[in-house]
Write a protein that holds these residues in place. Structure first.
Motif, PDB file in Angstrom:
ATOM      1  N   ASN A 177       0.834  -1.192   0.000  1.00 32.73           N
ATOM      2  CA  ASN A 177       0.000   0.000   0.000  1.00 32.73           C
ATOM      3  C   ASN A 177       0.873   1.247   0.000  1.00 32.73           C
ATOM      4  OD1 ASN A 177      -1.389   2.265   1.788  1.00 32.73           O
ATOM      5  ND2 ASN A 177      -3.014   1.078   0.799  1.00 32.73           N
ATOM      6  N   GLU A 178       0.568   2.180  -0.885  1.00 35.65           N
ATOM      7  CA  GLU A 178       1.429   3.352  -1.076  1.00 35.65           C
ATOM      8  C   GLU A 178       1.511   4.224   0.174  1.00 35.65           C
ATOM      9  OE1 GLU A 178      -1.999   6.134  -3.248  1.00 35.65           O
ATOM     10  OE2 GLU A 178      -0.316   5.335  -4.385  1.00 35.65           O
ATOM     11  N   TRP A 179       0.418   4.332   0.930  1.00 35.24           N
ATOM     12  CA  TRP A 179       0.444   5.159   2.126  1.00 35.24           C
ATOM     13  C   TRP A 179       1.272   4.515   3.227  1.00 35.24           C
ATOM     14  CZ3 TRP A 179      -0.666  10.005   1.717  1.00 35.24           C
ATOM     15  CH2 TRP A 179      -1.579  10.432   0.765  1.00 35.24           C
ATOM     16  N   LEU A 180       1.243   3.194   3.307  1.00 35.92           N
ATOM     17  CA  LEU A 180       2.096   2.497   4.262  1.00 35.92           C
ATOM     18  C   LEU A 180       3.561   2.691   3.904  1.00 35.92           C
ATOM     19  CD1 LEU A 180       2.559   0.605   6.642  1.00 35.92           C
ATOM     20  CD2 LEU A 180       2.190  -1.336   5.097  1.00 35.92           C
ATOM     21  N   ASP A 181       3.850   2.650   2.606  1.00 35.17           N
ATOM     22  CA  ASP A 181       5.223   2.873   2.152  1.00 35.17           C
ATOM     23  C   ASP A 181       5.693   4.278   2.498  1.00 35.17           C
ATOM     24  OD1 ASP A 181       7.633   2.279   0.808  1.00 35.17           O
ATOM     25  OD2 ASP A 181       6.909   3.289  -0.977  1.00 35.17           O
ATOM     26  N   ILE A 182       4.830   5.260   2.320  1.00 32.57           N
ATOM     27  CA  ILE A 182       5.181   6.645   2.662  1.00 32.57           C
ATOM     28  C   ILE A 182       5.436   6.783   4.155  1.00 32.57           C
ATOM     29  CG2 ILE A 182       4.268   8.998   2.805  1.00 32.57           C
ATOM     30  CD1 ILE A 182       2.816   8.451   0.153  1.00 32.57           C
ATOM     31  N   ALA A 183       4.565   6.155   4.972  1.00 33.42           N
ATOM     32  CA  ALA A 183       4.734   6.228   6.424  1.00 33.42           C
ATOM     33  C   ALA A 183       6.040   5.577   6.868  1.00 33.42           C
ATOM     34  CB  ALA A 183       3.543   5.566   7.122  1.00 33.42           C
ATOM     35  N   LEU A 184       6.372   4.421   6.295  1.00 36.07           N
ATOM     36  CA  LEU A 184       7.623   3.752   6.635  1.00 36.07           C
ATOM     37  C   LEU A 184       8.823   4.596   6.237  1.00 36.07           C
ATOM     38  CD1 LEU A 184       6.926   0.026   5.636  1.00 36.07           C
ATOM     39  CD2 LEU A 184       7.313   0.927   7.940  1.00 36.07           C
ATOM     40  N   THR A 185       8.768   5.201   5.058  1.00 37.93           N
ATOM     41  CA  THR A 185       9.877   6.029   4.587  1.00 37.93           C
ATOM     42  C   THR A 185      10.070   7.238   5.481  1.00 37.93           C
ATOM     43  OG1 THR A 185       9.509   5.345   2.299  1.00 37.93           O
ATOM     44  CG2 THR A 185      10.759   7.363   2.642  1.00 37.93           C
ATOM     45  N   CYS A 186       8.983   7.907   5.850  1.00 41.93           N
ATOM     46  CA  CYS A 186       9.074   9.088   6.695  1.00 41.93           C
ATOM     47  C   CYS A 186       9.592   8.726   8.087  1.00 41.93           C
ATOM     48  CB  CYS A 186       7.716   9.773   6.788  1.00 41.93           C
ATOM     49  SG  CYS A 186       7.752  11.335   7.703  1.00 41.93           S
ATOM     50  N   GLY A 187       9.041   7.661   8.674  1.00 40.83           N
ATOM     51  CA  GLY A 187       9.473   7.250  10.007  1.00 40.83           C
ATOM     52  C   GLY A 187      10.921   6.814  10.033  1.00 40.83           C
ATOM     53  N   PHE A 188      11.334   6.085   9.009  1.00 40.41           N
ATOM     54  CA  PHE A 188      12.719   5.642   8.930  1.00 40.41           C
ATOM     55  C   PHE A 188      13.650   6.825   8.737  1.00 40.41           C
ATOM     56  CE2 PHE A 188      16.299   3.913   6.385  1.00 40.41           C
ATOM     57  CZ  PHE A 188      16.819   3.068   7.345  1.00 40.41           C
ATOM     58  N   GLY A 189      13.276   7.743   7.862  1.00 41.49           N
ATOM     59  CA  GLY A 189      14.107   8.921   7.633  1.00 41.49           C
ATOM     60  C   GLY A 189      14.264   9.760   8.887  1.00 41.49           C
ATOM     61  N   LEU A 190      13.169   9.940   9.634  1.00 41.89           N
ATOM     62  CA  LEU A 190      13.230  10.720  10.866  1.00 41.89           C
ATOM     63  C   LEU A 190      14.148  10.067  11.891  1.00 41.89           C
ATOM     64  CD1 LEU A 190      12.257  13.040  12.655  1.00 41.89           C
ATOM     65  CD2 LEU A 190      10.281  11.632  13.282  1.00 41.89           C
ATOM     66  N   SER A 191      14.021   8.755  12.060  1.00 39.07           N
ATOM     67  CA  SER A 191      14.856   8.063  13.046  1.00 39.07           C
ATOM     68  C   SER A 191      16.329   8.122  12.659  1.00 39.07           C
ATOM     69  CB  SER A 191      14.403   6.600  13.190  1.00 39.07           C
ATOM     70  OG  SER A 191      14.518   5.913  11.960  1.00 39.07           O
ATOM     71  N   VAL A 192      16.636   7.977  11.371  1.00 34.87           N
ATOM     72  CA  VAL A 192      18.019   8.047  10.912  1.00 34.87           C
ATOM     73  C   VAL A 192      18.575   9.458  11.092  1.00 34.87           C
ATOM     74  CG1 VAL A 192      19.503   7.898   8.870  1.00 34.87           C
ATOM     75  CG2 VAL A 192      17.833   6.120   9.323  1.00 34.87           C
ATOM     76  N   ALA A 193      17.761  10.475  10.786  1.00 40.46           N
ATOM     77  CA  ALA A 193      18.213  11.858  10.951  1.00 40.46           C
ATOM     78  C   ALA A 193      18.511  12.167  12.420  1.00 40.46           C
ATOM     79  CB  ALA A 193      17.158  12.825  10.411  1.00 40.46           C
ATOM     80  N   LEU A 194      17.664  11.683  13.326  1.00 39.04           N
ATOM     81  CA  LEU A 194      17.909  11.902  14.751  1.00 39.04           C
ATOM     82  C   LEU A 194      19.180  11.199  15.201  1.00 39.04           C
ATOM     83  CD1 LEU A 194      14.284  11.557  16.184  1.00 39.04           C
ATOM     84  CD2 LEU A 194      15.639  13.649  15.949  1.00 39.04           C
ATOM     85  N   LEU A 195      19.400   9.994  14.714  1.00 39.69           N
ATOM     86  CA  LEU A 195      20.620   9.270  15.059  1.00 39.69           C
ATOM     87  C   LEU A 195      21.855  10.020  14.572  1.00 39.69           C
ATOM     88  CD1 LEU A 195      22.029   6.712  16.155  1.00 39.69           C
ATOM     89  CD2 LEU A 195      21.705   5.691  13.894  1.00 39.69           C
ATOM     90  N   SER A 196      21.792  10.550  13.354  1.00 41.59           N
ATOM     91  CA  SER A 196      22.935  11.281  12.812  1.00 41.59           C
ATOM     92  C   SER A 196      23.181  12.572  13.590  1.00 41.59           C
ATOM     93  CB  SER A 196      22.707  11.600  11.332  1.00 41.59           C
ATOM     94  OG  SER A 196      21.668  12.532  11.166  1.00 41.59           O
ATOM     95  N   CYS A 197      22.114  13.244  14.016  1.00 42.25           N
ATOM     96  CA  CYS A 197      22.285  14.473  14.797  1.00 42.25           C
ATOM     97  C   CYS A 197      22.975  14.190  16.133  1.00 42.25           C
ATOM     98  CB  CYS A 197      20.930  15.142  15.040  1.00 42.25           C
ATOM     99  SG  CYS A 197      20.204  15.894  13.562  1.00 42.25           S
TER     100      CYS A 197
END
Length: 252
Positions: free
Chosen positions: A62-82
């Motif tokens: 499902n495209e919306w599930l894919d968007i949610a996973l991408t956003c959540g993963f990106g946010l967690s990775v960005a916080l880890l990098s910060c």
């Protein structure tokens, strides 16, 4: 073969960078016991991705599930990098202390396992789905060679990273990891936002904004501009910290 190689190497290297950053944090916090939990998280994420792909229809996820996973993963990775950048450059001593203290707690193993499992799930799920799409238009032999070469490229990068760490240049590994994770995390969040805008849920004007941003995202002809611009942020912060330390030393 080339498509499979790009897919596997990209997803595997992204996951590798996350695992390297977590391992270094655990080492700084003197928590070598977190290593097995990280490994279990990777296995759990791969197993969950395989189970999900096996139950999905040919049309994919499902495209919306894919968007949610991408956003959540990106946010967690960005916080880890910060957090990593704060620790390396002396920026935000309080933020660095929070990360270090969090890793030093005994109960950290469970959230670390969950974060790694989520990261492995997202990367493996995207790789599995894209490989399935590529396999429909190519021979099994070509796809298998692409997957093998992608994994080999990731293994070579892991060996090079390990060589840097063992040669007492861990700060180089840390800096490169932080920059790459920051770029990956922010890019994924922007990608998710653009996908939402392109679906017209925010109105026609913002849909045009999403279309204007597409060339700057992955597979766009201006993607390198986004990567370069994002890389400038940690570099400027490190230069400021270096300049301040240099000025302090001169005054002494």
């Amino acid at each position: 073969m080339f498509q499979a190689f790009v897919i596997v190497s990209r997803e595997a290297i992204e996951l590798l960078l996350i695992l390297i950053a977590l391992r270094e944090w655990a080492r700084q916090a003197q928590r070598p016991g977190l290593g097995p939990w990280i490994a279990i998280g990777v296995i759990a994420g791969f197993a969950a991705a395989a189970a999900i792909v096996a139950t999905l229809p040919e049309t994919g996820m499902n495209e919306w599930l894919d968007i949610a996973l991408t956003c959540g993963f990106g946010l967690s990775v960005a916080l880890l990098s910060c957090g990593t950048m704060a620790s390396m450059a002396g920026i935000g001593a309080h933020a660095s202390s929070v990360f270090d203290n969090w890793f030093a707690r005994r109960a950290t193993a469970i959230p670390v396992l969950g974060f790694v499992a989520f990261s492995a799930l997202r990367e493996a799920l995207e790789a599995f789905l894209l490989i399935r799409f590529v396999a429909a238009a190519n021979t099994v032999h070509d796809v298998a060679w692409g997957v093998a070469l992608g994994l080999a490229a990731c293994a070579l990068l892991a060996a090079a990273w390990q060589a840097l760490a063992t040669s007492r240049r861990t700060h180089i590994v840390f800096r490169l990891t932080a920059v790459l994770l920051f770029i990956i995390g922010i890019q994924m969040m922007l990608e998710a936002v653009v996908e939402v805008l392109l679906r017209g849920v925010a109105g026609p004007h913002l849909t045009q904004v999403g279309r204007a941003m597409q060339p700057y995202l992955e597979n766009g002809d201006r993607y390198w501009l986004l990567c370069a611009g994002l890389a400038v942020i940690p570099l400027v912060l490190w230069m400021r910290a270096w300049w301040r330390r240099a000025g302090t030393v001169q005054r002494r």
